[in-house]
Design a protein around this motif. Structure first.
Motif, PDB file in Angstrom:
ATOM      1  N   ILE A  76      -1.730  -1.961  -4.287  1.00 26.00           N
ATOM      2  CA  ILE A  76      -1.795  -1.929  -5.753  1.00 26.00           C
ATOM      3  C   ILE A  76      -1.066  -0.690  -6.283  1.00 26.00           C
ATOM      4  O   ILE A  76      -1.258   0.422  -5.795  1.00 26.00           O
ATOM      5  CB  ILE A  76      -3.260  -1.922  -6.224  1.00 26.00           C
ATOM      6  N   THR A 138       2.230  -4.392  -9.159  1.00 28.77           N
ATOM      7  CA  THR A 138       0.895  -4.970  -9.244  1.00 28.77           C
ATOM      8  C   THR A 138      -0.085  -3.990  -9.882  1.00 28.77           C
ATOM      9  O   THR A 138       0.070  -2.770  -9.784  1.00 28.77           O
ATOM     10  CB  THR A 138       0.369  -5.351  -7.845  1.00 28.77           C
ATOM     11  N   CYS A 176       0.361  -8.967 -11.923  1.00 31.47           N
ATOM     12  CA  CYS A 176       1.617  -8.615 -11.274  1.00 31.47           C
ATOM     13  C   CYS A 176       2.789  -9.075 -12.128  1.00 31.47           C
ATOM     14  O   CYS A 176       2.634  -9.881 -13.044  1.00 31.47           O
ATOM     15  CB  CYS A 176       1.699  -9.220  -9.875  1.00 31.47           C
ATOM     16  N   VAL A 348       1.609 -12.481  -5.190  1.00 32.71           N
ATOM     17  CA  VAL A 348       1.198 -11.098  -5.020  1.00 32.71           C
ATOM     18  C   VAL A 348       2.132 -10.361  -4.088  1.00 32.71           C
ATOM     19  O   VAL A 348       2.560  -9.259  -4.342  1.00 32.71           O
ATOM     20  CB  VAL A 348      -0.248 -11.029  -4.467  1.00 32.71           C
TER      21      VAL A 348
END
Length: 351
Positions: A76, A138, A176, A348
């Motif tokens: 992340i 993200t 994202c 992702v």
């Protein structure tokens, strides 16, 4: 701005449901208890003794890790958290959550305002940060409500009419750079003129951090309740309809309208203002109580897991905070239905 999507949502409710009898046997008989603002839900959840905000966030993250893999969460880039009652008075839970989960975000923000509309506020901030940072792809947004089992169960607060309304829970969202489930529009409105209208009280009076015998609780009067009720009735439809106008749809085009869940009357009035049927405005109040900032993601996750938000649905999130000092709404073209897990993983990792 680059297109940013909210591609998944998850949530956590601590412990077993707590029935209203937990409060009723201690309740006082007063006029405040008759006010519709304090009509209790059937159930709510309470954070366990020793359960921290980070513990709750980790539980809520588990489904995201299961669906997207550990690497996706560890990678992340932006982490934004909102905690209703920080475990430490000077620090939110963002850095500790990152440490426990192995994240190395470029940016960690602990958002202390936004209240019951904090999830929408975090969507907007995450969208801006991702859109303006070329390397960030993200974002994880986390909202923790943990006052029900800590503030509202205190011996002097538990008999108050307000005590039976809140519940505890945590909701998280994964965003994202992608066109999978685009955020179509967001509007955040601040009303600083109302900022001083939400107050806390302790008897005998003292600052909340000073030693003493009184217990902290939210201060309500009948006139204040009337004022806040009028504001909430107005602010949520206003900001929701503004987003609809911005993206070029009518309110009746909304497939799922998810709001904060303060009480039954607000929910009915907001639904009526947008001319929506009850099946398009999910209601988790009786199961969870007022989850404050966690209400929107918990309710959204509940509906999504039940399969009631097909991909392609127009989802509108909206809420207002505190005594009306903030309101926000966001429109999303849904793309996180439960049967699209493989596609969500691809987005992702691949962006």
């Amino acid at each position: 701005m680059e297109t940013v999507s909210m591609i998944d949502v998850a949530s956590y409710l601590p412990g077993d449901p707590v029935g209203t009898d937990y409060f009723a046997r201690h309740a006082r008989s007063d006029r405040m208890a008759q006010n519709i603002m304090f009509r209790a839900p059937t159930h709510r959840h309470h954070v366990a003794a020793g359960e921290s905000a980070v513990d709750m966030a980790e539980h809520a993250l588990t489904p995201l890790i299961d669906r997207h893999g550990t690497a996706a969460i560890e990678g992340i880039d932006v982490l934004i958290t909102h905690t209703q009652l920080p475990d430490l008075p000077v620090l939110g839970c963002g850095a500790d959550l990152a440490r426990r989960t192995g994240m190395r975000p470029q940016c960690i923000l602990d958002l202390h305002n936004g209240g019951c509309a904090a999830f929408v506020y975090m969507i907007d901030l995450a969208r801006i940060l991702l859109s303006t940072n070329g390397s960030a792809r993200t974002a994880l947004i986390v909202t923790v409500q943990n006052t029900a089992g800590q503030i509202f169960t205190q011996s002097d607060v538990r008999p108050l009419a307000q005590a039976a309304v809140p519940g505890d829970g945590c909701g998280v969202g994964l965003l994202c750079k992608s066109d999978r489930a685009p955020i179509l529009g967001v509007e955040c409105r601040h009303y600083p003129q109302y900022a001083g209208d939400m107050t806390a009280a302790i008897a005998p009076p003292r600052k909340y951090w000073e030693p003493g015998t009184g217990q902290l609780h939210i201060s309500f009067t009948e006139s204040k309740i009337t004022t806040v009720f009028a504001r909430g009735n107005r602010l949520v439809p206003e900001v929701a309809l503004s987003v609809c106008e911005h993206i070029g749809v009518e309110s009746t085009d909304i497939d799922t309208f998810v709001t904060n869940q303060p009480n039954r009357l607000f929910l009915r009035n907001w639904r009526d203002a947008l001319e929506l049927t009850p099946d398009r405005h999910p209601d988790t109040f009786d199961d969870c109580g007022n989850l404050f900032g966690a209400a929107i993601p918990v309710t959204l996750d509940t509906e999504n897991r039940a399969g009631r938000i097909p991909d392609g649905s127009l989802v509108l999130l909206a809420g207002f905070a505190h005594a009306g000092d903030f309101a926000a709404a966001a429109a999303i073209r849904w793309g996180a239905a439960p049967d699209t897990d493989n596609q969500r993983r691809w987005h992702v990792h691949a962006g």
